[in-house]
Design a protein around this motif. Sequence first.
Motif, PDB file in Angstrom:
ATOM      1  N   LEU A 151       0.830  -1.210   0.000  1.00  0.00           N
ATOM      2  CA  LEU A 151       0.000   0.000   0.000  1.00  0.00           C
ATOM      3  C   LEU A 151       0.861   1.255   0.000  1.00  0.00           C
ATOM      4  N   THR A 168      -3.394   5.393   9.673  1.00  0.00           N
ATOM      5  CA  THR A 168      -4.684   4.724   9.598  1.00  0.00           C
ATOM      6  C   THR A 168      -5.567   5.182  10.746  1.00  0.00           C
ATOM      7  N   LEU A 188      -6.090   7.163   6.132  1.00  0.00           N
ATOM      8  CA  LEU A 188      -6.859   6.105   5.479  1.00  0.00           C
ATOM      9  C   LEU A 188      -7.641   5.330   6.527  1.00  0.00           C
ATOM     10  N   PHE A 192      -8.550  -0.341   4.799  1.00  0.00           N
ATOM     11  CA  PHE A 192      -8.629   0.292   3.474  1.00  0.00           C
ATOM     12  C   PHE A 192      -8.207  -0.678   2.376  1.00  0.00           C
ATOM     13  N   ALA A 193      -7.086  -1.416   2.609  1.00  0.00           N
ATOM     14  CA  ALA A 193      -6.560  -2.321   1.581  1.00  0.00           C
ATOM     15  C   ALA A 193      -7.500  -3.498   1.344  1.00  0.00           C
ATOM     16  N   TYR A 196     -11.210  -1.970  -0.481  1.00  0.00           N
ATOM     17  CA  TYR A 196     -11.135  -1.502  -1.866  1.00  0.00           C
ATOM     18  C   TYR A 196     -10.182  -2.405  -2.660  1.00  0.00           C
ATOM     19  N   ARG A 198      -7.348  -2.948  -5.788  1.00  0.00           N
ATOM     20  CA  ARG A 198      -6.164  -2.156  -6.087  1.00  0.00           C
ATOM     21  C   ARG A 198      -6.503  -1.030  -7.057  1.00  0.00           C
ATOM     22  N   GLU A 200      -9.365   0.517  -7.386  1.00  0.00           N
ATOM     23  CA  GLU A 200     -10.118   1.528  -6.648  1.00  0.00           C
ATOM     24  C   GLU A 200      -9.204   2.320  -5.723  1.00  0.00           C
ATOM     25  N   GLN A 201      -8.245   1.623  -5.113  1.00  0.00           N
ATOM     26  CA  GLN A 201      -7.277   2.324  -4.271  1.00  0.00           C
ATOM     27  C   GLN A 201      -6.479   3.335  -5.097  1.00  0.00           C
ATOM     28  N   TYR A 202      -6.101   2.932  -6.296  1.00  0.00           N
ATOM     29  CA  TYR A 202      -5.316   3.819  -7.155  1.00  0.00           C
ATOM     30  C   TYR A 202      -6.106   5.104  -7.470  1.00  0.00           C
ATOM     31  N   LEU A 205      -6.317   7.340  -4.260  1.00  0.00           N
ATOM     32  CA  LEU A 205      -5.035   7.965  -3.933  1.00  0.00           C
ATOM     33  C   LEU A 205      -4.640   9.017  -4.964  1.00  0.00           C
ATOM     34  N   ALA A 270     -15.451   2.861  -6.614  1.00  0.00           N
ATOM     35  CA  ALA A 270     -14.845   3.381  -5.381  1.00  0.00           C
ATOM     36  C   ALA A 270     -15.740   4.440  -4.749  1.00  0.00           C
TER      37      ALA A 270
END
Length: 461
Positions: A151, A168, A188, A192-193, A196, A198, A200-202, A205, A270
């Motif tokens: 992450l 966090t 976050l 979070f990891a 969502y 990867r 959606e995380q991208y 962020l 997301a």
Amino acid sequence: MSALEWMLDSGRWTLQNSISAAILFVLIQLVMLFVRDRVSSRLRMTLLVLVGIRLFLPHTPESYLSFHNWLPAGLGTAGNPEVTFVEERVVPEIEAREAGSFRSSIFSHPGSFFALLWISIALGIFLTAVLRQVVTGRKVARLRDIDDRALLALVRECGIPHSVRVVTSPHRDAPAVFGSLRVTHLILPEGFAEYYTREEQYGILRHESEHICGNDLLWNWLVFSVQCWHWFNPFISIAGRSWRREREIFCDQVVLMNHPEDEREFYGSALIKTLELSRPRLLTSPAFVPFSLHHSELKHRLQLIMKNQPCRIIPQLCVILLMTGFAVTTFTSALADEKDNGAPKPEKARTPDPGNKADSPERGATNQGGNEGGPKPEENKPAVLNPDNTKEGKVFNAYDKNDDSFVDDKEMEAMMEGKQNSRGRREIRKAIDRSDRDDDGKLNMREFIHWYTVGRLENGG
């Protein structure tokens, strides 16, 4: 300039600018209702920035297109501005100064009380936000750092600098950036990891990275300061919220720019998960820039992402032309009633003054009789009066800033409420002309008292 004068002048200037900015904002909103989503969020943000510029414009040029031409002269004063100012502000202030009591001068004029109340509430709102930011900063500093290497690598890949600490939060809330004037923490939610994917995380962020690159915390404090200063105007508060909403939409568009359709779907997914996860924020701090603020805002952003409607150039050009016309009416002041063409002032017949020996019949007969060696009347000499014994004399001393025993148009303009414009200067010039018996362009003590007791009332209706 005394503290009382500064408060009154600042309050008057703020009120006039706030009214003009509110009118401009209403016009912008009417246009936006018509064009809807046919213009880009960048243009919408720019138009809202114009509202902020209008709030702090120190000087406005004259124009016959200004909406101020439709307002009565001396907005904010009742009746004749000259009478209102002299009776309600100058005389009580002089008496308070003589008594040595600033408190008495504050409550001697109604406008001074409201100006003090306005400044006190504005400072109270701002200091409360600063205190809340300090308390929240201490809580954020105690949050646990994220140790997930994958992450953290994704965070740096999205452009978030190493100076930003990634922590966090135990609360299941939307991701956010936090700091004072620059971002110091990326917060976050816990899990979070896992919550969502990867992709959606991208997207999330990258969105937060745009806030960091755009110095949005500094913009947050600037907008919040404007809202504090104009706390009495609800249109300014709405304009600030509209600007924040458009900023989030702009960050969405930057993230999705030149991206394939599947990534757009991931980003929309997301937003939907954030809508289910986060709770609505009723009270926010300018030190926070969350991924989402209100549920209605998230729904609107989701609709724009799914529509993917391009912004055409013609509607945007039409909006720019309309806004140019609106700016002409709101970024200008009223035009003077008359134009000063520089023509010489017509000579007026002098009215004999019984109190002036030069105008007495005996003195005139002596001069006509050929008494060439006798003393000649002094020209432009002010009447000798004791200003300390009368209210009029005290007012004269208040107007006579340079202590030359005369009051000119600039000194009168500096003291009169609601006259700091072209129309006011024209009225001041007329007032001086009516009472200026020796045609020297200014008023001595006797001429000023004539204007104060008689001349101003003749034109007060």
